[in-house]
Write an enzyme that holds these catalytic residues in place. Structure first.
Site, mmCIF file in Angstrom:
data_model
loop_
_atom_site.group_PDB
_atom_site.id
_atom_site.type_symbol
_atom_site.label_atom_id
_atom_site.label_comp_id
_atom_site.label_asym_id
_atom_site.label_seq_id
_atom_site.Cartn_x
_atom_site.Cartn_y
_atom_site.Cartn_z
ATOM 1 N N GLU A 168 -31.236 -25.785 21.401
ATOM 2 C CA GLU A 168 -31.189 -26.395 20.063
ATOM 3 C C GLU A 168 -31.903 -27.742 20.099
ATOM 4 O OE1 GLU A 168 -27.216 -26.328 18.339
ATOM 5 O OE2 GLU A 168 -26.838 -24.412 19.284
ATOM 6 N N HIS A 183 -27.279 -31.488 8.440
ATOM 7 C CA HIS A 183 -27.944 -30.383 9.147
ATOM 8 C C HIS A 183 -29.235 -30.067 8.407
ATOM 9 C CE1 HIS A 183 -28.692 -26.655 11.255
ATOM 10 N NE2 HIS A 183 -27.666 -26.911 12.044
ATOM 11 N N ARG A 190 -31.614 -33.654 15.265
ATOM 12 C CA ARG A 190 -31.260 -33.258 13.904
ATOM 13 C C ARG A 190 -31.545 -34.323 12.848
ATOM 14 N NH1 ARG A 190 -25.582 -30.445 14.288
ATOM 15 N NH2 ARG A 190 -26.760 -28.827 15.339
ATOM 16 N N HIS A 227 -22.991 -32.206 7.362
ATOM 17 C CA HIS A 227 -22.549 -31.243 8.383
ATOM 18 C C HIS A 227 -21.461 -31.793 9.295
ATOM 19 C CE1 HIS A 227 -23.014 -27.882 11.123
ATOM 20 N NE2 HIS A 227 -23.289 -28.696 12.133
ATOM 21 N N ARG A 234 -25.160 -37.069 16.651
ATOM 22 C CA ARG A 234 -24.635 -36.128 17.636
ATOM 23 C C ARG A 234 -25.705 -35.135 18.093
ATOM 24 N NH1 ARG A 234 -22.302 -30.814 17.158
ATOM 25 N NH2 ARG A 234 -22.543 -30.953 14.903
HETATM 26 P P1 FAD Z 1 -11.593 -28.256 12.782
HETATM 27 O O1 FAD Z 1 -12.088 -27.098 13.520
HETATM 28 O O2 FAD Z 1 -12.221 -28.565 11.491
HETATM 29 O O3 FAD Z 1 -10.030 -28.061 12.553
HETATM 30 C C1 FAD Z 1 -9.314 -28.960 11.735
HETATM 31 C C2 FAD Z 1 -7.997 -28.336 11.395
HETATM 32 O O4 FAD Z 1 -7.166 -29.281 10.760
HETATM 33 C C3 FAD Z 1 -8.101 -27.172 10.429
HETATM 34 O O5 FAD Z 1 -7.209 -26.173 10.868
HETATM 35 C C4 FAD Z 1 -7.626 -27.763 9.103
HETATM 36 O O6 FAD Z 1 -7.095 -26.817 8.221
HETATM 37 C C5 FAD Z 1 -6.573 -28.713 9.606
HETATM 38 N N1 FAD Z 1 -6.240 -29.822 8.706
HETATM 39 C C6 FAD Z 1 -7.077 -30.747 8.163
HETATM 40 N N2 FAD Z 1 -6.383 -31.631 7.427
HETATM 41 C C7 FAD Z 1 -5.083 -31.271 7.508
HETATM 42 C C8 FAD Z 1 -3.875 -31.775 6.950
HETATM 43 N N3 FAD Z 1 -3.856 -32.837 6.128
HETATM 44 N N4 FAD Z 1 -2.711 -31.148 7.239
HETATM 45 C C9 FAD Z 1 -2.700 -30.043 8.028
HETATM 46 N N5 FAD Z 1 -3.801 -29.517 8.571
HETATM 47 C C10 FAD Z 1 -4.976 -30.131 8.326
HETATM 48 N N6 FAD Z 1 -20.346 -27.768 16.819
HETATM 49 C C11 FAD Z 1 -20.794 -27.358 18.029
HETATM 50 O O7 FAD Z 1 -20.542 -28.006 19.039
HETATM 51 N N7 FAD Z 1 -21.515 -26.202 18.112
HETATM 52 C C12 FAD Z 1 -21.824 -25.435 17.038
HETATM 53 O O8 FAD Z 1 -22.458 -24.411 17.178
HETATM 54 C C13 FAD Z 1 -21.391 -25.873 15.775
HETATM 55 N N8 FAD Z 1 -21.706 -25.165 14.647
HETATM 56 C C14 FAD Z 1 -21.173 -25.555 13.442
HETATM 57 C C15 FAD Z 1 -21.417 -24.786 12.311
HETATM 58 C C16 FAD Z 1 -20.815 -25.114 11.105
HETATM 59 C C17 FAD Z 1 -21.090 -24.279 9.892
HETATM 60 C C18 FAD Z 1 -19.963 -26.245 11.026
HETATM 61 C C19 FAD Z 1 -19.300 -26.605 9.748
HETATM 62 C C20 FAD Z 1 -19.756 -27.029 12.147
HETATM 63 C C21 FAD Z 1 -20.354 -26.700 13.347
HETATM 64 N N9 FAD Z 1 -20.139 -27.464 14.495
HETATM 65 C C22 FAD Z 1 -20.619 -27.045 15.712
HETATM 66 C C23 FAD Z 1 -19.218 -28.587 14.467
HETATM 67 C C24 FAD Z 1 -17.878 -28.125 15.040
HETATM 68 O O9 FAD Z 1 -17.622 -26.807 14.622
HETATM 69 C C25 FAD Z 1 -16.732 -29.005 14.598
HETATM 70 O O10 FAD Z 1 -17.060 -30.350 14.751
HETATM 71 C C26 FAD Z 1 -15.501 -28.705 15.454
HETATM 72 O O11 FAD Z 1 -15.220 -27.333 15.394
HETATM 73 C C27 FAD Z 1 -14.329 -29.522 14.965
HETATM 74 O O12 FAD Z 1 -13.172 -29.052 15.590
HETATM 75 P P2 FAD Z 1 -11.790 -29.756 15.247
HETATM 76 O O13 FAD Z 1 -10.753 -28.990 15.963
HETATM 77 O O14 FAD Z 1 -11.903 -31.198 15.470
HETATM 78 O O15 FAD Z 1 -11.646 -29.573 13.667
HETATM 79 C C1 SIN Z 2 -25.914 -24.949 14.597
HETATM 80 O O1 SIN Z 2 -25.653 -23.836 15.043
HETATM 81 O O2 SIN Z 2 -27.014 -25.251 14.137
HETATM 82 C C2 SIN Z 2 -24.845 -25.979 14.567
HETATM 83 C C3 SIN Z 2 -24.720 -26.591 15.891
HETATM 84 C C4 SIN Z 2 -23.943 -27.870 15.832
HETATM 85 O O3 SIN Z 2 -23.555 -28.344 14.769
HETATM 86 O O4 SIN Z 2 -23.756 -28.443 16.908
#
Ligand code: FAD
Ligand code: SIN
Length: 522
Positions: free
Chosen positions: A116, A244, A292, A353, A388
């Site tokens: 990437e 993104h 990015r 993003h 990032r």
């Molecule tokens: P999240 O996975 O967002 O989980 C947060 C949780 O908290 C959820 O369950 C939500 O419902 C809960 N929550 C929020 N507020 C409250 C509240 N007030 N009360 C109770 N529950 C609550 N990163 C990479 O490294 N590689 C990738 O390939 C990649 N692809 C991506 C593609 C997309 C489309 C997106 C949107 C992001 C991508 N990212 C990627 C970024 C990455 O997915 C996220 O930064 C990461 O998954 C965040 O994980 P987290 O556990 O911190 O939060």
């Molecule tokens: C992507 O697959 O382009 C998202 C990867 C990331 O947010 O790190």
């Protein structure tokens, strides 16, 4: 009042892996996970590209991954944190595999490593183009087999409980703040539960919903940042919102916008203007695989110059059989819109993003509030600096959930439940009859942020955004004080807070770095 040793807010990769670690360490502790929607709903679930880790030391090295991260972060990463995360990554990834997550392999049984933007090597482990979906699947199976974890779906954390909620607290003299748990709205019964915990972990994810066009699902409303700010925790680096470069352009635009993974560019796809010009060479020698921030800004510049609504991603020259194997989900989505990627270019736009900053934590995931840990996208660890590096987010959550676990194991020994915590106070509140103020407030915040606090900012736009946000803030706070609580109202408050902080931090930043660009400094 409910009592639990560990209260985890959020069921993405950060919350689930932390909960598994503490629950597996001792059967005698109990862990409650509250999550505001269905248990799998999260940013994690939509992750496509994968997880960046150094896997094969014959072709890659920790030093290269470290340098790539530092370069993407544009001089603002904490190098100690970068080294730690990169070096601890492989061990954490192995645990994920041990928990049942499957990553794609090539013909000779090695991991199929993707590439990437900003990466000098192929080092992204992935599960087709649905890596996050696979991670949530496997982790939730593990959770279901762990009896000392209780997962409460449709439970919305409203606020951390701190001294500010205790009757005798003199706010003026309060120097140290402690977290005693959280007030949680049970959406099934509409009652507010008081959950008292010894350790609270906030893993509430991102805040992309502060913008009109975002890849983040509806749950990403900056709740953790809002709650932490109200509890007076330190927040940092939130001006670095990552856009993104390639979300699918549709009319009307879907929310969330469907992502066309950066791994597609890593696979060889090229960006073109509507006239067919390859434009990335004008902006960076790495062209489509620049980091990015650079690619997103290049697209923004091209669109402003041409007046077009989107640019194109050209995949027509790629090996279709291999493309289909790696990106079946993207292919399916394009097909459903009549885009045959062998013949047609994919229309793409930039979309909010990821938020690089958030709740400030130390290298053990401790916030500035006692007994409150934070992990994942809601935090600011120092790993990402001003931008990032792709696929470093899932990695960060994995590494930090382990560090939070180890540290909290010691902390919990000296913590007892606070028995003085009051129940949620509903006096002088009534049913809100002005729902329009909430729905309109949310879309207004999104529009203000998209128009004035997007990829390109200026002093004037930031000032204007701040002014407009403060009007919505006043209106919403008034409504909040007099209304029976609802998730929609709480989310709006947190969106306003996050938006306001992004704005304020942007005003304070006096030079352009990574994903932050103020045209008055160029
Ligand atoms: P999240 O996975 O967002 O989980 C947060 C949780 O908290 C959820 O369950 C939500 O419902 C809960 N929550 C929020 N507020 C409250 C509240 N007030 N009360 C109770 N529950 C609550 N990163 C990479 O490294 N590689 C990738 O390939 C990649 N692809 C991506 C593609 C997309 C489309 C997106 C949107 C992001 C991508 N990212 C990627 C970024 C990455 O997915 C996220 O930064 C990461 O998954 C965040 O994980 P987290 O556990 O911190 O939060
Ligand atoms: C992507 O697959 O382009 C998202 C990867 C990331 O947010 O790190």
């Amino acid at each position: 009042m409910i009592k639990t040793d560990y209260l985890v807010i959020g069921s993405g990769i950060a919350g689930l892996t932390y909960a598994l670690r503490v629950a597996h360490q001792s059967k005698d502790v109990n862990v409650i996970i509250v999550t505001k929607a269905d248990k799998s709903e999260s940013n994690t679930k939509y992750a496509q590209g994968g997880i960046a880790t150094v896997h094969d030391l014959d072709i890659d090295s920790f030093e290269q991954h470290i340098q790539d991260t530092l370069i993407a972060g544009d001089g603002l990463c904490n190098e100690e944190v970068v080294r730690m995360v990169v070096e601890e990554g492989p061990a954490r990834l192995q645990e994920l595999i041990d928990w049942g997550v499957q990553f794609d392999e090539n013909n000779i049984g090695d991991f199929d490593l993707g590439k990437e933007g900003g990466h000098s090597q192929n080092r992204i482990l992935h599960h087709k183009d649905i890596t996050g979906y696979e991670i949530e699947r496997a982790l939730l199976v593990m959770i279901s087999k762990t009896p000392n974890i209780q997962i409460l779906e449709k439970h919305y954390a409203i606020d951390f409980i701190t001294e500010h909620h205790l009757k005798e607290t003199n706010e003026e003299t309060l120097s140290d703040i402690t977290c005693f748990g959280a007030y949680v709205l049970d959406k099934n019964s509409n009652e507010v539960k008081t959950i008292v915990s010894k350790i609270t972990m906030v893993a509430s994810g991102g805040s992309g919903q502060a913008y009109t066009t975002t890849t983040n699902p509806l749950i990403a409303t900056g709740d953790g940042i809002g709650m932490a700010y109200r509890a007076k925790a330190q927040i940092e680096d939130v001006e670095f919102v990552q856009f993104h470069p390639t979300a699918l352009y549709q009319v009307p635009q879907e929310s969330p916008a469907f992502l066309i993974s950066e791994a597609v560019r890593g696979f060889g796809a090229r960006l073109r203007t509507a006239k067919g010009e390859f434009f990335m060479k004008k902006y960076d020698s790495r062209e489509e695989l620049a980091s990015r921030d650079i690619v997103a800004r290049a697209i923004d510049t091209e669109l402003k110059a041409s007046g077009d609504n989107y640019v194109f991603l050209d995949c027509t020259h790629l090996n279709y059989k291999k493309f289909k194997k790696h990106f079946p989900n993207i292919l399916e989505k394009c097909k459903s819109l009549g885009i045959d990627v062998r013949k047609k270019w994919i229309p793409v736009v930039t979309a909010a993003h990821y938020i690089c900053g958030g709740i400030k934590v130390d290298m053990d995931g401790r916030t500035s509030i006692k007994n409150l840990y934070a992990c994942g996208e809601c935090t600011s660890t120092g790993l990402h600096g001003a931008n990032r590096l792709a696929s470093n987010s899932l990695l960060e959550a994995l590494v930090y959930s382990q560090r939070c676990f180890v540290n909290s194991l010691h902390t919990i020994k000296n913590v007892s439940f606070n028995e003085e915590v009051p129940e949620w106070d509903t006096t002088n509140t009534s049913q809100n009859k002005e729902n329009i103020l909430i729905t309109h407030g949310r879309s207004s915040v999104q529009k203000i942020m998209s128009d004035y606090v997007g990829i390109v900012r200026s002093n004037r736009r930031l000032k204007s955004a701040e002014k407009r946000l403060s009007v919505i803030y006043e209106e919403t706070e008034e409504l909040y004080k007099e209304s029976i609580i609802s998730v929609e109202l709480c989310e709006l408050r947190n969106l306003i807070t996050t938006a306001y902080l992004i704005c304020k931090f942007s005003m304070n930043r006096k030079e352009n770095k990574g994903g932050f660009f103020n045209k008055d400094f160029s």
